[in-house]
Design an enzyme around this catalytic site. Structure first.
Site, PDB file in Angstrom:
ATOM      1  N   LYS A   1       2.127  -3.764   6.528  1.00 33.74           N
ATOM      2  CA  LYS A   1       2.548  -3.826   5.111  1.00 33.74           C
ATOM      3  C   LYS A   1       4.066  -3.663   5.005  1.00 33.74           C
ATOM      4  CE  LYS A   1      -1.487  -4.348   3.299  1.00 33.74           C
ATOM      5  NZ  LYS A   1      -1.844  -5.674   2.821  1.00 33.74           N
TER       6      LYS A   1
ATOM      7  N   TYR B   1      -1.709  -0.602  10.645  1.00 28.45           N
ATOM      8  CA  TYR B   1      -1.998  -1.238   9.354  1.00 28.45           C
ATOM      9  C   TYR B   1      -0.801  -1.055   8.414  1.00 28.45           C
ATOM     10  CZ  TYR B   1      -3.659  -1.523   4.545  1.00 28.45           C
ATOM     11  OH  TYR B   1      -3.758  -1.814   3.216  1.00 28.45           O
TER      12      TYR B   1
ATOM     13  N   SER C   1       0.836  -1.204   0.000  1.00 31.91           N
ATOM     14  CA  SER C   1       0.000   0.000   0.000  1.00 31.91           C
ATOM     15  C   SER C   1       0.868   1.250   0.000  1.00 31.91           C
ATOM     16  CB  SER C   1      -0.862  -0.052   1.269  1.00 31.91           C
ATOM     17  OG  SER C   1      -1.331   1.216   1.583  1.00 31.91           O
TER      18      SER C   1
HETATM   19  N1  LIG Z   1      -8.862  -1.310  -0.694  1.00 26.78           N
HETATM   20  C1  LIG Z   1      -7.860  -0.476  -0.428  1.00 26.78           C
HETATM   21  O1  LIG Z   1      -8.068   0.734  -0.256  1.00 26.78           O
HETATM   22  C2  LIG Z   1      -6.443  -0.991  -0.363  1.00 26.78           C
HETATM   23  C3  LIG Z   1      -5.367  -0.087  -0.551  1.00 26.78           C
HETATM   24  C4  LIG Z   1      -4.065  -0.584  -0.457  1.00 26.78           C
HETATM   25  C5  LIG Z   1      -3.827  -1.937  -0.182  1.00 26.78           C
HETATM   26  N2  LIG Z   1      -4.898  -2.763   0.000  1.00 26.78           N
HETATM   27  C6  LIG Z   1      -4.644  -4.166   0.340  1.00 26.78           C
HETATM   28  O2  LIG Z   1      -5.209  -5.006  -0.653  1.00 26.78           O
HETATM   29  C7  LIG Z   1      -5.663  -6.225  -0.067  1.00 26.78           C
HETATM   30  C8  LIG Z   1      -7.110  -6.467  -0.461  1.00 26.78           C
HETATM   31  O3  LIG Z   1      -7.876  -5.355  -0.036  1.00 26.78           O
HETATM   32  P1  LIG Z   1      -9.451  -5.304  -0.204  1.00 26.78           P
HETATM   33  O4  LIG Z   1      -9.826  -3.873  -0.355  1.00 26.78           O
HETATM   34  O5  LIG Z   1      -9.879  -6.269  -1.227  1.00 26.78           O
HETATM   35  O6  LIG Z   1      -9.889  -5.780   1.247  1.00 26.78           O
HETATM   36  P2  LIG Z   1     -11.058  -6.783   1.669  1.00 26.78           P
HETATM   37  O7  LIG Z   1     -11.204  -6.670   3.149  1.00 26.78           O
HETATM   38  O8  LIG Z   1     -12.254  -6.563   0.833  1.00 26.78           O
HETATM   39  O9  LIG Z   1     -10.422  -8.203   1.291  1.00 26.78           O
HETATM   40  C9  LIG Z   1      -9.534  -8.890   2.123  1.00 26.78           C
HETATM   41  C10 LIG Z   1     -10.074 -10.310   2.281  1.00 26.78           C
HETATM   42  O10 LIG Z   1      -9.184 -11.043   3.122  1.00 26.78           O
HETATM   43  C11 LIG Z   1      -9.961 -11.835   4.019  1.00 26.78           C
HETATM   44  N3  LIG Z   1      -9.111 -12.048   5.198  1.00 26.78           N
HETATM   45  C12 LIG Z   1      -8.686 -11.142   6.112  1.00 26.78           C
HETATM   46  N4  LIG Z   1      -7.918 -11.733   7.035  1.00 26.78           N
HETATM   47  C13 LIG Z   1      -7.838 -13.051   6.702  1.00 26.78           C
HETATM   48  C14 LIG Z   1      -7.195 -14.181   7.280  1.00 26.78           C
HETATM   49  N5  LIG Z   1      -6.477 -14.084   8.411  1.00 26.78           N
HETATM   50  N6  LIG Z   1      -7.341 -15.385   6.682  1.00 26.78           N
HETATM   51  C15 LIG Z   1      -8.069 -15.510   5.543  1.00 26.78           C
HETATM   52  N7  LIG Z   1      -8.705 -14.485   4.960  1.00 26.78           N
HETATM   53  C16 LIG Z   1      -8.590 -13.261   5.526  1.00 26.78           C
HETATM   54  C17 LIG Z   1     -11.211 -11.013   4.290  1.00 26.78           C
HETATM   55  O11 LIG Z   1     -12.312 -11.800   4.675  1.00 26.78           O
HETATM   56  C18 LIG Z   1     -11.447 -10.337   2.948  1.00 26.78           C
HETATM   57  O12 LIG Z   1     -12.346 -11.058   2.137  1.00 26.78           O
HETATM   58  C19 LIG Z   1      -5.465  -6.081   1.447  1.00 26.78           C
HETATM   59  O13 LIG Z   1      -4.269  -6.720   1.805  1.00 26.78           O
HETATM   60  C20 LIG Z   1      -5.340  -4.586   1.632  1.00 26.78           C
HETATM   61  O14 LIG Z   1      -4.567  -4.244   2.754  1.00 26.78           O
HETATM   62  C21 LIG Z   1      -6.194  -2.338  -0.105  1.00 26.78           C
END
Ligand SMILES: NC(=O)c1ccc[n+]([C@@H]2O[C@H](COP(=O)([O-])OP(=O)(O)OC[C@H]3O[C@@H](n4cnc5c(N)ncnc54)[C@H](O)[C@@H]3O)[C@@H](O)[C@H]2O)c1
Length: 355
Positions: free
Chosen positions: A157, A153, A126
């Site tokens: 990362k 958070y 991120s």
């Molecule tokens: N959406 C954003 O703004 C953003 C920005 C930068 C980075 N990211 C990163 O991208 C990735 C995906 O983000 P997203 O927006 O799709 O989030 P999201 O919460 O929609 O998806 C993450 C998924 O991981 C699952 N999960 C969480 N912990 C878990 C565990 N211990 N075991 C198994 N499953 C688990 C959750 O149920 C969820 O479905 C994340 O790592 C997030 O940090 C997201």
């Protein structure tokens, strides 16, 4: 033979879109998710879109034995690691939860990958890992300093990026580390999108929830920043453009023909592993008021908002320089902010009908 990719967090917002794009591109996909921030209905919607239900395991990454069982059932060519908790505010309240879920869960995943000889990975990092010293951050590059993260958070990362470097250095892993800016938008079918429980952390879901009447108004935190209209400016990247970046990254991991390009850039190390970071952003910013104005056009009404005082820690401008991904991955964004908001609106209107 089809390549098989494990997608962790594959029923989440970005992961579910990645599942679709990877299946459409001819990969066999296996999904794991513990459903902590999504629901099983997402799998049905994926199946409706691609006419095929990928293999799904409901499992928490904390469960190492369960992970081993899954790895022994499949022959993975690599992993795309999306799973993790992602709410910045919540991470400041529940520090241990974030460290445990994101870091310990990831350590389990990496140990299992190494045990089964799966050494190709794309990681969802991120823009929060960047060390920013100024309110105005125009064109953050991969070479900018990282660390000194402002919330747990972001720390998770940052730490995972360091763990991956160890695997690259000592176990020859091929790692693509993608630093996302602000993903927005939804699948064009309106069947998949970002629907956080409760009060959303991100701007567009908030705007959508006010537009549907679920929330009463948007709070705009500060209109006296040194920006186009005084409100904060961020780099909003469409989720489909974002997952297309993962496809390109995967081609780079797989395709030895691109090795030449990589060698020129001195990213290939002696041990045959590599660790390469790419920003995935649009490379320009949109202000909060600009977003609201575009959303007004899409939904055909004025979405109410109130100007509030600045939140501590908020920055005036943050956007990426994504030219490295443009050049090396041959990737660029195609979808406009207007189209992203149109797709999100389609998704939110469908949710409203279901209610
Ligand atoms: N959406 C954003 O703004 C953003 C920005 C930068 C980075 N990211 C990163 O991208 C990735 C995906 O983000 P997203 O927006 O799709 O989030 P999201 O919460 O929609 O998806 C993450 C998924 O991981 C699952 N999960 C969480 N912990 C878990 C565990 N211990 N075991 C198994 N499953 C688990 C959750 O149920 C969820 O479905 C994340 O790592 C997030 O940090 C997201």
């Amino acid at each position: 033979m089809k390549k098989t990719i494990l997608i962790t967090g594959g029923l989440g917002y970005i992961g579910s879109h990645a599942v679709i794009e990877f299946v459409k591109s001819g990969y066999e996909v296996v999904i794991i998710d513990n459903l902590s921030n999504t629901n099983i209905g997402v799998l049905d919607n994926i199946a409706k879109i691609i006419n095929y239900k990928p293999k799904f395991y409901e499992i928490n990454l904390i469960n190492k034995t369960g992970l081993k069982n899954i790895f022994s059932n499949h022959n993975f060519d690599g992993v795309i690691h999306f799973a993790g908790l992602k709410a910045v505010g919540e991470s400041c309240k529940n520090i241990g939860l974030y460290h445990n879920n994101n870091i310990v869960g990831t350590i389990n995943l990496f140990e299992t990958m190494e045990k089964y000889g799966v050494r190709n990975i794309i990681f969802s990092s991120s823009a929060t890992v960047y060390k920013v010293n100024s309110e105005i951050n125009t064109g953050l590059k991969e070479t900018n300093l990282t660390g000194d993260t402002s919330n747990p958070y972001g720390t998770t990362k940052f730490v995972i990026e360091q763990l991956l470097k160890d695997y690259k250095n000592h176990k020859s892993w091929k790692v693509i580390n993608l630093r996302y800016f602000n993903p927005i938008g939804a699948h064009t079918s309106g069947l998949l999108g970002e629907n956080p429980n409760g009060i959303p952390n991100n701007l567009l879901p908030y705007i959508m929830k006010v537009a549907t009447g679920e929330l009463s108004e948007i709070g705009v935190f500060g209109n006296d920043y040194d920006t186009v209209d005084g409100t904060g400016v961020r780099d909003y990247i469409d989720v489909i453009d974002l997952v297309r970046g993962h496809l390109k990254a995967w081609e780079l991991v797989e395709n030895q023909n691109t090795k030449g390009k990589m060698e020129k850039k001195k990213v290939e190390s002696k041990n045959n592993g590599f660790f390469e970071t790419f920003n995935l952003g649009v490379g320009k910013g949109v202000s909060v008021l600009e977003m609201i104005n575009i959303a007004n056009k899409v939904v055909g009404k004025d979405i109410p908002y109130t100007i509030k005082s600045r939140r501590s820690g908020d920055l005036a401008i943050v956007y990426s320089d994504s030219s490295k991904a443009n050049k090396i991955l041959g990737w660029k964004t195609k979808i406009s902010t207007m189209e992203s908001i149109e797709n999100s609106w389609k998704f939110y209107k469908k949710l409203k009908i279901k209610d």
